[in-house]
Design a protein around this motif. Structure first.
Motif, PDB file in Angstrom:
ATOM      1  N   GLY A   1      57.392  49.719 -50.441  1.00 40.65           N
ATOM      2  CA  GLY A   1      58.054  49.928 -48.982  1.00 40.65           C
ATOM      3  C   GLY A   1      59.223  48.924 -49.137  1.00 40.65           C
ATOM      4  O   GLY A   1      59.275  48.034 -49.387  1.00 40.65           O
ATOM      5  N   LYS A   2      60.047  49.571 -47.985  1.00 36.50           N
ATOM      6  CA  LYS A   2      61.481  48.814 -47.586  1.00 36.50           C
ATOM      7  C   LYS A   2      60.890  47.342 -47.148  1.00 36.50           C
ATOM      8  O   LYS A   2      61.862  46.594 -47.181  1.00 36.50           O
ATOM      9  CB  LYS A   2      62.103  49.556 -46.632  1.00 36.50           C
ATOM     10  CG  LYS A   2      62.768  51.065 -47.331  1.00 36.50           C
ATOM     11  CD  LYS A   2      63.641  51.875 -46.402  1.00 36.50           C
ATOM     12  CE  LYS A   2      64.048  52.940 -47.057  1.00 36.50           C
ATOM     13  NZ  LYS A   2      63.172  53.949 -47.765  1.00 36.50           N
ATOM     14  N   LEU A   3      59.876  47.117 -46.380  1.00 35.52           N
ATOM     15  CA  LEU A   3      59.826  45.892 -45.817  1.00 35.52           C
ATOM     16  C   LEU A   3      58.505  45.188 -46.630  1.00 35.52           C
ATOM     17  O   LEU A   3      57.876  44.491 -46.142  1.00 35.52           O
ATOM     18  CB  LEU A   3      59.241  45.986 -44.541  1.00 35.52           C
ATOM     19  CG  LEU A   3      60.165  46.886 -43.521  1.00 35.52           C
ATOM     20  CD1 LEU A   3      59.698  46.861 -41.909  1.00 35.52           C
ATOM     21  CD2 LEU A   3      61.626  45.770 -43.595  1.00 35.52           C
ATOM     22  N   GLY A   4      58.093  45.669 -47.877  1.00 32.04           N
ATOM     23  CA  GLY A   4      57.200  45.164 -48.651  1.00 32.04           C
ATOM     24  C   GLY A   4      56.008  46.008 -48.563  1.00 32.04           C
ATOM     25  O   GLY A   4      55.809  46.912 -47.831  1.00 32.04           O
ATOM     26  N   GLY A   5      55.153  45.854 -49.580  1.00 29.30           N
ATOM     27  CA  GLY A   5      53.563  46.662 -49.476  1.00 29.30           C
ATOM     28  C   GLY A   5      53.949  47.767 -50.295  1.00 29.30           C
ATOM     29  O   GLY A   5      55.060  48.017 -50.905  1.00 29.30           O
ATOM     30  N   TRP A   6      53.169  48.735 -49.939  1.00 28.65           N
ATOM     31  CA  TRP A   6      53.453  49.996 -50.736  1.00 28.65           C
ATOM     32  C   TRP A   6      53.246  51.295 -49.444  1.00 28.65           C
ATOM     33  O   TRP A   6      52.926  51.097 -48.412  1.00 28.65           O
ATOM     34  CB  TRP A   6      52.027  50.390 -51.384  1.00 28.65           C
ATOM     35  CG  TRP A   6      51.772  49.375 -52.679  1.00 28.65           C
ATOM     36  CD1 TRP A   6      51.089  48.330 -52.904  1.00 28.65           C
ATOM     37  CD2 TRP A   6      52.705  49.422 -53.736  1.00 28.65           C
ATOM     38  NE1 TRP A   6      51.357  47.650 -53.968  1.00 28.65           N
ATOM     39  CE2 TRP A   6      51.958  48.421 -54.917  1.00 28.65           C
ATOM     40  CE3 TRP A   6      53.359  50.411 -54.412  1.00 28.65           C
ATOM     41  CZ2 TRP A   6      52.376  48.083 -55.977  1.00 28.65           C
ATOM     42  CZ3 TRP A   6      54.031  50.153 -55.891  1.00 28.65           C
ATOM     43  CH2 TRP A   6      53.347  49.080 -56.515  1.00 28.65           C
ATOM     44  N   ARG A   7      53.771  52.302 -50.012  1.00 25.60           N
ATOM     45  CA  ARG A   7      53.861  53.723 -49.115  1.00 25.60           C
ATOM     46  C   ARG A   7      53.955  54.724 -50.212  1.00 25.60           C
ATOM     47  O   ARG A   7      54.457  54.796 -51.210  1.00 25.60           O
ATOM     48  CB  ARG A   7      55.088  53.817 -48.461  1.00 25.60           C
ATOM     49  CG  ARG A   7      56.414  53.812 -48.889  1.00 25.60           C
ATOM     50  CD  ARG A   7      57.595  54.311 -48.033  1.00 25.60           C
ATOM     51  NE  ARG A   7      57.546  55.657 -47.613  1.00 25.60           N
ATOM     52  CZ  ARG A   7      58.208  56.641 -48.138  1.00 25.60           C
ATOM     53  NH1 ARG A   7      58.860  56.356 -49.372  1.00 25.60           N
ATOM     54  NH2 ARG A   7      57.894  57.832 -47.845  1.00 25.60           N
ATOM     55  N   SER A   8      53.115  55.805 -50.032  1.00 27.45           N
ATOM     56  CA  SER A   8      53.092  56.971 -50.743  1.00 27.45           C
ATOM     57  C   SER A   8      54.002  57.953 -50.407  1.00 27.45           C
ATOM     58  O   SER A   8      54.298  58.106 -49.064  1.00 27.45           O
ATOM     59  CB  SER A   8      51.783  57.635 -50.739  1.00 27.45           C
ATOM     60  OG  SER A   8      51.673  58.598 -51.705  1.00 27.45           O
ATOM     61  N   TYR A   9      54.635  58.628 -51.198  1.00 28.26           N
ATOM     62  CA  TYR A   9      55.551  59.852 -51.087  1.00 28.26           C
ATOM     63  C   TYR A   9      54.839  60.972 -50.440  1.00 28.26           C
ATOM     64  O   TYR A   9      55.435  61.638 -49.856  1.00 28.26           O
ATOM     65  CB  TYR A   9      56.249  60.015 -52.228  1.00 28.26           C
ATOM     66  CG  TYR A   9      57.404  59.194 -52.869  1.00 28.26           C
ATOM     67  CD1 TYR A   9      58.344  59.208 -52.038  1.00 28.26           C
ATOM     68  CD2 TYR A   9      57.170  58.653 -54.051  1.00 28.26           C
ATOM     69  CE1 TYR A   9      59.520  58.476 -52.498  1.00 28.26           C
ATOM     70  CE2 TYR A   9      58.247  57.929 -54.691  1.00 28.26           C
ATOM     71  CZ  TYR A   9      59.453  57.819 -53.945  1.00 28.26           C
ATOM     72  OH  TYR A   9      60.128  56.901 -54.221  1.00 28.26           O
TER      73      TYR A   9
ATOM     74  N   ASN B   1      43.523  54.114 -44.747  1.00 28.31           N
ATOM     75  CA  ASN B   1      44.774  53.624 -45.099  1.00 28.31           C
ATOM     76  C   ASN B   1      45.253  53.846 -46.490  1.00 28.31           C
ATOM     77  O   ASN B   1      45.999  53.042 -46.894  1.00 28.31           O
ATOM     78  CB  ASN B   1      44.860  52.264 -44.835  1.00 28.31           C
ATOM     79  CG  ASN B   1      43.926  51.358 -45.379  1.00 28.31           C
ATOM     80  OD1 ASN B   1      43.135  51.943 -46.106  1.00 28.31           O
ATOM     81  ND2 ASN B   1      44.201  50.125 -45.314  1.00 28.31           N
ATOM     82  N   GLY B   2      44.850  54.918 -47.026  1.00 24.36           N
ATOM     83  CA  GLY B   2      45.025  55.293 -48.637  1.00 24.36           C
ATOM     84  C   GLY B   2      46.636  55.107 -48.826  1.00 24.36           C
ATOM     85  O   GLY B   2      47.208  55.220 -50.258  1.00 24.36           O
ATOM     86  N   ASP B   3      47.288  55.636 -47.828  1.00 30.22           N
ATOM     87  CA  ASP B   3      48.810  56.058 -48.022  1.00 30.22           C
ATOM     88  C   ASP B   3      49.522  54.831 -47.963  1.00 30.22           C
ATOM     89  O   ASP B   3      50.467  54.882 -48.821  1.00 30.22           O
ATOM     90  CB  ASP B   3      49.283  56.912 -47.008  1.00 30.22           C
ATOM     91  CG  ASP B   3      49.218  56.283 -45.858  1.00 30.22           C
ATOM     92  OD1 ASP B   3      48.706  55.455 -45.597  1.00 30.22           O
ATOM     93  OD2 ASP B   3      50.047  56.498 -44.993  1.00 30.22           O
TER      94      ASP B   3
END
Length: 618
Positions: free
Chosen positions: A46-54, A65-67
């Motif tokens: 993620g842009k602010l850290g962590g993860w994000r899914s496409y 919160n799997g995404d």
């Protein structure tokens, strides 16, 4: 219904579950950060850290919160795999076969329930994946969705080469899902801004080619990949997990090519492809990345119908081309005494050219009985007097062309003032750029910024081009394509009091292009322009004009000579002459000399001279 909610209901309704193995939090976190699990969840940092899914579809995830939490999604998946086998085709093992296989192997899950997964098994066996072929239809300027080219995958069975049944293979495609009939401008805008969802589809290759009817008039490149049957199978089993799962779709980055790179990373763990494209994913750049990763085994070229027609027409003299035109309009002329008086070998070539011309005009059009009859009669004549084998020269591989993003550093003078110019173009080719891998006369530029630093450290925005597109396809006896151009953005123009005014504009034009030699084009177009200029009384000032020029591909690079003019309704007349010559220093490095003279009713004529170093990369 979201999958995680459906699973909760099943948990409540079914008999007690088999216990999932206990995995320490540390081991779970390590496994969740494994690149393969990250790939299966289509996660990015993620842009602010962590993860994000496409993935833009909550139904794809089992954890709430799997995404954004790969560990939570992995834990929820591990628990769900131990549901009773009676769940059938809705069992998580059946819904997520790629996750199941990977977790079974990594955690040695020998005690998993054994649901039948009959629906998935039938689907997989029908596809019977053995190898994959990356398909690249070349760029097609007249379609906004295809102006950069396109990529898809063909999934072949084991006997395709022996049986010659590639058209019966499956095509794996990712594209924007469009409901309704959006026009080209709306499509382009929504495609840029992520206004469409993207979906994977797996259909017959023949059906996909029919859907992309314009492919018949585009060169087709087939890159046979060296994936093993097991690797190809891994990719296909993940595609099952993505059925009807929606992604955000963006024209420049999260597009058809980027999504296919993700699948190749799943097929062959350890190959790094997507990380090379943090900003844009132009199809030719992604093809180059696949090739550089050592995934390409063989490359086949299928020329377009247009290329085949022009190759056959090049063997005909002008009177013979006139005969081909006549036969395409009236196939009965094959029995005309004047035509029969020609040597049989020449008649064979003319008939073949006429047949190809009829089929070319039929592409994408509704079936016409008269046209079908002419086509059949010409085919009969060809069978009676067949021509020699047609040979079409194979052009430069598209991935051998320069890369798509361009940095520019220039120095020059305008009038008596010197300046330095700094530029960035996001994509991807103009008329003077290094030509290898690109057609002469094609220009597609998106998001180009140029800043100038004049003497005394005076900075100025010189131009900001949103889009500049030109299609200069030469006319000939058999084909009469329309040349056209369109551009929009901000640019500096002569203004009052010896100032150069920054104006916003949109303009376009249409006309013709003619081949003067094998490497020379001449074009002429009538143009129209709308401009917002603070020097004008009207908020929007219209203008009519012209744009004519010459393009010559020479031993040094590409030269262009252009004259254009705009005649505004309020009285301003603006004309210019420009000369550009680019030296191709390397595939991804060019040096360009630009000279121009600009005329305006608002100022005295002014000359500009500049030398620019252009570096191409993605």
């Amino acid at each position: 219904m979201p999958k995680h909610l459906l699973l909760s209901l099943l948990l409540a309704a079914c008999s007690p579950l088999l216990a999932a193995p206990a995995v320490s939090p540390q081991a779970l976190e390590t496994l969740a950060n494994d690149p393969y699990w990250i790939a299966l969840g289509h996660y990015e940092t993620g842009k602010l850290g962590g993860w994000r899914s496409y993935v833009d579809d909550s139904g794809f995830f089992l954890a709430q919160n799997g995404d954004s939490d790969p560990a939570a999604e992995l834990n929820a998946t591990l628990q769900a795999l131990y549901q009773p086998a009676e769940a059938g085709d809705s069992h998580p093992q059946c819904v997520y076969p790629a996750r199941t296989r990977w977790l079974r192997e990594r955690l040695q899950l020998g005690d998993l329930p054994q649901p039948t997964c009959s629906e998935y098994r039938r689907w997989f066996d029908d596809i019977n994946p053995h190898r994959a072929v990356l398909i690249f239809p070349a760029a097609y300027l007249n379609s906004p969705s295809s102006m950069f080219g396109h990529t898809l995958l063909r999934i072949d069975q084991a006997d395709v080469d022996a049986s010659g049944t590639a058209l019966l293979s499956y095509a794996l495609n990712f594209g924007a899902y469009i409901e309704g009939m959006d026009n080209s401008m709306l499509y382009a805008w929504k495609g840029l801004m992520g206004g469409y969802p993207g979906l994977f589809s797996l259909v017959s290759y023949r059906a996909k080619l029919a859907e992309y009817s314009r492919l018949e008039n585009r060169d087709l490149w087939e890159y046979q990949l060296n994936l093993t049957a097991a690797e190809t199978g891994r990719m296909v089993e993940h595609v099952w997990e993505l059925k009807q799962v929606r992604f955000d779709y963006f024209f420049f980055d999260e597009n058809c090519s980027f999504r296919l790179l993700e699948l190749l990373e799943i097929a062959r763990p350890g190959v790094a492809l997507t990380a090379q494209f943090p900003l844009t994913a132009i199809p030719t750049d992604t093809v180059r990345a696949v090739k550089q990763a050592g995934l390409v085994e063989r490359i086949d070229y299928r020329p377009s119908r247009e290329k085949e027609l022009l190759a056959r027409a090049s063997q005909l003299q002008d009177p013979e081309q006139d005969w081909a035109l006549a036969l395409a309009d009236d196939s009965h002329l094959v029995n005309d005494p004047a035509f029969l008086g020609l040597p049989p070998a020449r008649r064979a070539l003319i008939q073949d050219a006429a047949y190809r011309l009829v089929r070319y005009h039929a592409t994408g059009a509704e079936r016409d009985s008269a046209q079908a009859k002419r086509s059949f009669e010409l085919l009969q004549a060809i069978n009676r007097n067949p021509p020699g084998e047609l040979s079409v020269a194979r052009p430069e591989l598209p991935e051998n062309g320069h890369q798509s993003r361009t940095w520019q550093l220039g120095a020059g003078s305008r009038g008596e003032r010197s300046f330095a110019e700094y530029g960035l173009r996001m994509a991807y080719h103009d008329l003077n750029d290094n030509l290898a891998g690109f057609p002469l006369g094609a220009q597609i530029e998106i998001l180009q910024l140029k800043l100038r630093q004049y003497e005394s450290n005076h900075w100025q925005l010189e131009r900001l081009d949103l889009a500049t597109i030109r299609s200069l396809t030469p006319r000939n006896r058999l084909l009469q394509p329309l040349s056209w151009q369109v551009a929009a953005g901000l640019e500096r123009v002569p203004g009052k009091n010896e100032r150069r005014e920054l104006v916003s504009h949109i303009n376009g034009g249409a006309g013709g292009t003619w081949q003067l030699g094998s490497e020379t084009l001449a074009y002429a177009m009538a143009t129209a322009r709308l401009e917002h200029n603070s020097d004008f009384a009207a908020f929007i000032a219209p203008a009519a004009g012209f744009n004519t020029g010459l393009i010559w591909s020479n031993q040094l690079g590409n030269l262009s000579l252009e004259a254009k003019g705009d005649y505004f309704q309020q009285g301003e007349v603006r004309r210019s002459l420009a000369l550009n010559q680019q030296w191709e220093l390397a595939d991804n490095l060019g040096l360009r000399l630009s000279a121009s003279r600009q005329f305006s009713h608002l100022q005295a004529p002014e000359n500009e001279l500049m030398l620019t170093l252009r570096w191409y990369h993605y």
